[in-house]
Design an enzyme around this catalytic site. Structure first.
Site, PDB file in Angstrom:
ATOM      1  N   CYS A   1     -10.783  -1.412  -2.761  1.00  0.00           N
ATOM      2  CA  CYS A   1     -10.032  -0.099  -3.145  1.00  0.00           C
ATOM      3  C   CYS A   1     -10.843   0.278  -4.305  1.00  0.00           C
ATOM      4  CB  CYS A   1      -8.654  -0.273  -3.534  1.00  0.00           C
ATOM      5  SG  CYS A   1      -8.206  -1.405  -4.823  1.00  0.00           S
TER       6      CYS A   1
ATOM      7  N   GLN B   1       0.709  -1.302  -0.014  1.00  0.00           N
ATOM      8  CA  GLN B   1      -0.104  -0.120   0.075  1.00  0.00           C
ATOM      9  C   GLN B   1       1.005   1.216  -0.079  1.00  0.00           C
ATOM     10  OE1 GLN B   1      -3.188   0.243  -0.400  1.00  0.00           O
ATOM     11  NE2 GLN B   1      -4.342  -1.483   0.416  1.00  0.00           N
TER      12      GLN B   1
ATOM     13  N   TYR C   1      -5.392 -13.015  -2.557  1.00  0.00           N
ATOM     14  CA  TYR C   1      -4.580 -11.865  -3.110  1.00  0.00           C
ATOM     15  C   TYR C   1      -3.548 -11.288  -2.062  1.00  0.00           C
ATOM     16  CZ  TYR C   1      -8.807 -11.419  -6.174  1.00  0.00           C
ATOM     17  OH  TYR C   1      -9.973 -12.084  -7.163  1.00  0.00           O
TER      18      TYR C   1
ATOM     19  N   ASP D   1      -8.203  -8.973  -0.768  1.00  0.00           N
ATOM     20  CA  ASP D   1      -7.890  -7.668  -0.871  1.00  0.00           C
ATOM     21  C   ASP D   1      -7.535  -7.776  -2.208  1.00  0.00           C
ATOM     22  OD1 ASP D   1      -6.988  -4.978  -0.793  1.00  0.00           O
ATOM     23  OD2 ASP D   1      -4.984  -5.444   0.288  1.00  0.00           O
TER      24      ASP D   1
ATOM     25  N   ASP E   1      -1.304 -16.011  -4.381  1.00  0.00           N
ATOM     26  CA  ASP E   1      -1.095 -14.962  -5.337  1.00  0.00           C
ATOM     27  C   ASP E   1      -0.767 -15.523  -6.676  1.00  0.00           C
ATOM     28  OD1 ASP E   1      -0.980 -11.450  -4.898  1.00  0.00           O
ATOM     29  OD2 ASP E   1      -0.294 -12.539  -6.513  1.00  0.00           O
TER      30      ASP E   1
END
Length: 479
Positions: free
Chosen positions: A437, A312, A341, A410, A362
């Protein structure tokens, strides 16, 4: 904040028209360059002011609710008008003077007082819910946005293109909105000072060494993009030079100059991305000098970051984000958690002490390599990370007898993969937290997810002050 208690300045108006009530938007005719007088009623999801001209919705970047603006039409369709501000007839008391160049992206809300930005980010998820209408969306609790004490200097990564301009100067910055014109940015208030200092100084060295800068029209030159990431906790800076060619002229001298003037740069890498492409990163990255990683600390956990590792962009708010996720999951030490993720494992490893076992995944092998290294570095022996898609690995693990009690996801801005949604609904862990997001893809995904889960609340967190970007946590409980 309950769903039906909208902040006043963002309320939708049932009568925003000028003209007759029976006039249809598609019948309203305007011309490019035509001047209109518009009263702004609310902000849209991209931070633009929204009003109407004879019942035809009109989008005005930079305008705020309550303002009366003299605008010029820049585009139109049968459904809407786009316009730019010529002058203000009436301004909002919430308007402040922006310090950055709003011609480029990343400062869409900088002219809006910060407390009102936080209210907007509470409202923008309400707009998304109204659009997609997941079952019982009116009852979803939207909590007040968690903001920052100082909403500046928070971006730990600068990823700036480099181009030679017509006058012979070399610019490093961001593209003007809705164009491919690069704006040189000597000042960016949202960037960590170390990242901006690094890209500007390296730009100067490239000019001094007469290093060929990439030319898109001719598909010629060497340096395309400069990427600088800083560790908030250590001050270390990681520099990546994205190039069109494998060879960088005068590389040894360039590294020497960087070592002398930028001692905070502890890692220099090259990413090779040949040819004209919209992608910033190519497939090959190699270390040129220094350390392969920099280290960031979040909530007492240390994470090694390779050049392409995702983290982030706002370290201070990331720490708060993970704390909120831990609170929402309410894990017990006996529970098994899936970290989908996962990236480099920052979320799962941050939660490792509260769970019996964590498995993450991932599709990017480099990220999983970093995640397992980070688990080892943090003594999180109960956390293991795997290469693969969650919708494939979760059924495999379940078939082998390993069932998760809790799930945290996420995903990128595109939201959850449809196959993963079906997998989640089929296996339905008791506890589930969705870190989003993108308010629109979240609201879309809720349409299916609420078939099995109740939404306890949505907690917006301002990860990107001065922008219209939204981030939030959804706490689910199984029906």
């Amino acid at each position: 904040m309950a769903y039906n208690k909208r902040p006043n300045q963002f309320n939708k108006s049932k009568n925003v028209s000028r003209g007759t009530n029976n006039q249809k938007p598609q019948d309203v005719q305007v011309k490019i360059g035509e001047k209109l007088l518009i009263t702004v009623k609310r902000l849209g999801i991209n931070g633009e002011g929204i009003g109407s001209f004879k019942r035809k919705i009109t989008f005005i970047p930079g305008a705020l609710p309550g303002e009366v603006v003299d605008v010029k039409v820049t585009n139109f369709t049968n459904k809407f008008i786009e316009a730019e501000i010529r002058k203000f007839k009436q301004t909002s008391p919430d308007r402040v003077e922006p310090v950055d160049n709003q011609e480029v992206g990343g400062f869409e809300l900088e002219h809006l007082a910060y407390p009102k930005q936080l209210e907007f980010k509470q409202d923008v998820i309400l707009q998304a819910l109204e659009k997609y209408k997941p079952a019982n969306f009116e009852k979803i609790e939207i909590k007040p946005t968690i903001g920052m004490e100082d909403p500046t200097g928070y971006r730990n990564k600068a990823q700036f293109p480099v181009r030679q301009m017509k006058d012979g100067s070399v610019s490093v910055g961001m593209y003007k909105r809705n164009s491919h014109f690069l704006v040189d940015l000597p000042k960016v208030s949202t960037q960590h000072p170390a990242t901006l200092k690094t890209v500007r100084t390296v730009r100067d060295h490239l000019v001094k060494l007469e290093t060929p800068i990439y030319d898109e029209k001719r598909d010629d030159g060497v340096v395309k993009t400069l990427v600088a990431r800083v560790s908030e906790s250590t001050g270390e800076v990681q520099l990546t030079i994205v190039t069109n060619t494998a060879k960088i002229p005068d590389l040894a001298e360039l590294i020497s100059l960087i070592n002398t003037e930028l001692p905070e740069v502890v890692s220099i890498s090259q990413n090779i991305n040949p040819g004209e492409t919209s992608l910033i990163w190519g497939n090959e990255t190699k270390l040129l000098w220094g350390d392969a990683y920099i280290t960031e600390e979040i909530n007492g956990k240390k994470f090694k970051l390779s050049p392409r590792a995702f983290l982030q962009l706002n370290p201070k708010q990331t720490a708060r984000l993970y704390q909120e996720a831990l609170t929402a999951l309410d894990l017990t030490h006996a529970e098994k958690l899936i970290d989908a993720y996962s990236g480099v494992g920052t979320i799962g490893i941050s939660l490792a002490e509260s769970a019996a076992e964590i498995r993450g995944m991932d599709t990017v092998k480099e990220a999983i390599d970093d995640a397992n290294l980070n688990a080892l570095e943090n003594h999180a022996t109960n956390a293991k990370y795997f290469v693969g898609a969650a919708e494939e690995l979760i059924p495999q693990w379940a078939a082998a007898g390993w069932h998760a009690d809790a799930l945290v996801v996420d995903p990128p801005r595109t939201g959850l993969d449809e196959n993963l949604i079906n997998t989640i609904l089929a296996h339905a862990p008791e506890k589930f937290v969705y870190i989003s997001c993108n308010e629109s893809t979240l609201a879309r995904d809720l349409v299916d997810l609420v078939k099995v889960y109740n939404v306890e609340y949505i907690q917006p967190i301002d990860m990107f002050p001065q922008t219209a970007r939204w981030e939030g946590i959804v706490k689910f409980t199984k029906k």
